[in-house]
Design an enzyme around this catalytic site. Structure first.
Site, PDB file in Angstrom:
ATOM      1  CB  CYS A 131      -0.959  -0.051   1.135  1.00 46.69           C
ATOM      2  SG  CYS A 131      -1.942   1.261   1.407  1.00 46.69           S
ATOM      3  CB  CYS A 134      -0.603   2.603   3.975  1.00 44.21           C
ATOM      4  SG  CYS A 134      -2.119   1.768   3.294  1.00 44.21           S
ATOM      5  CG  ASP A 135       3.170   0.955   4.472  1.00 44.89           C
ATOM      6  OD1 ASP A 135       2.542   1.563   5.576  1.00 44.89           O
ATOM      7  OD2 ASP A 135       3.176  -0.258   4.302  1.00 44.89           O
TER       8      ASP A 135
END
Ligand code: NAP
Length: 298
Positions: A131, A134-135
């Site tokens: 992701c 997200c990261d």
């Protein structure tokens, strides 16, 4: 006989549990893993859920569970083996027993498809991510690679190109499956290097990811790419096998349901990542949980 059985202990299921409890419905929540959270358990830091920026995914999952428990929900950790949901009485069979309810909120989530190559599992959370939104921020100024050739891979590469010094986009063919506009933007980005007709064979490193072992499909030439992180974007798999043949699924296996979360079967609602939708985020999963409970109240 419960008013509703909620299947799945991620953000959608736990949100549905809170709303059901506050509506004084007799609700049972069945989750597969003992700790709530679903996919966010694998997310190092959640920066895009309003009010909780910087919180670890595990911690946020715990907060969601505590919230549901505060209102009297006691999640049951059992694997669901079978669902019979086409009649007025819905039956859910686990390895331990059979439950009955007037309605089901199905929130079993989806999982990222894995490549199944050496090092992928060992370096998950240590440079391997599924992701970028997200990261990605953890790789600011660094070198990353994205593997895949669909919309998600193209979007991830573009997203990362704004954060990273350099992004390799590794695809097993020389044409992309993703949208043409995205392809054009990828070609125009100065810090995205395309590595086409190439298969990634292994993720390598010591404590964290350091290199990707790749091989060209054209001439068999092997090469090693030095990277700090790798984002694998080779598609998703919704966890909807239990509904197959009973509830309408789309061609990718997602439950066909609109923003009201109603499925093709009366009394069965789909919430979170299992549902046909465009934005699969914690905030939209939490929203679905609330909407599904409102829907079953009529
Ligand atoms: P996808 O469209 O299924 O693409 C998966 C990509 O991964 C393909 O390029 C595929 O290669 C590659 N791949 C699959 N297995 C692989 C393997 N074992 N090794 C190497 N490469 C592999 O998946 P997605 O990008 O996650 O998108 C899922 C759905 O969401 C799609 O329908 C997409 O259109 C939609 N979506 C839309 C948007 C948007 O409209 N903005 C954004 C995101 C997602 P091949 O091409 O060679 O098969």
């Amino acid at each position: 006989m419960y008013d509703v059985i909620i299947i799945g202990g991620g953000p959608a299921g736990l949100s549905a549990a809170v709303y059901a409890a506050r509506a004084c419905l007799d609700a049972l929540l069945i989750e597969q893993q003992p700790m709530g959270g679903g996919q966010i358990l694998n997310t190092a830091e959640v920066d895009n859920y309003l009010g909780f920026f910087g919180m670890g995914g595990f911690e946020l999952g715990q907060k969601f569970t505590e919230h549901a428990e505060h209102f009297g929900i006691k999640p049951v950790t059992e694997e669901v083996l079978r669902i019979d949901c086409t009649g007025a009485v819905k039956k859910v069979v686990t390895a331990k027993q059979e439950y009955e309810a007037k309605a089901i909120i199905y929130a079993a989530g989806a999982g990222h498809k894995k490549l199944g190559i050496p090092g992928e599992e060992a370096f998950a959370g240590k440079g391997v991510s599924y992701c970028a939104t997200c990261d990605g921020a953890f790789f600011r100024g660094k070198t990353t690679a994205v593997i895949g050739g669909g919309d998600v891979a193209l979007e991830d590469a573009l997203f990362l190109s704004n954060l990273c010094e350099k992004v390799y986009l590794i695809h097993r063919r020389d044409t992309f499956r993703g949208a043409k506009t995205l392809v054009e933007r990828v070609y125009a980005a100065e810090n995205i290097e395309l590595v086409l007709d190439t298969v990634t064979e292994a993720v390598e490193g010591e404590d964290r990811v350091q290199t990707l072992a790749c091989v060209s499909k054209m001439d068999g030439e092997k090469k090693s790419l030095a990277v700090d992180g790798v984002f694998i974007a080779v598609g998703m798999e919704p966890h909807t096998g239990l509904l197959d043949g009973q509830v309408k699924l789309d061609e990718n296996g997602y439950v066909v349901a609109g923003e009201d979360c109603k499925t093709s079967v009366e009394g069965v609602f789909a919430a979170g990542d299992v549902r046909t939708k465009k934005v699969r985020q914690i905030v939209t999963a939490v929203s679905d949980g609330a909407v599904a409970v409102a829907g079953l109240q009529g």
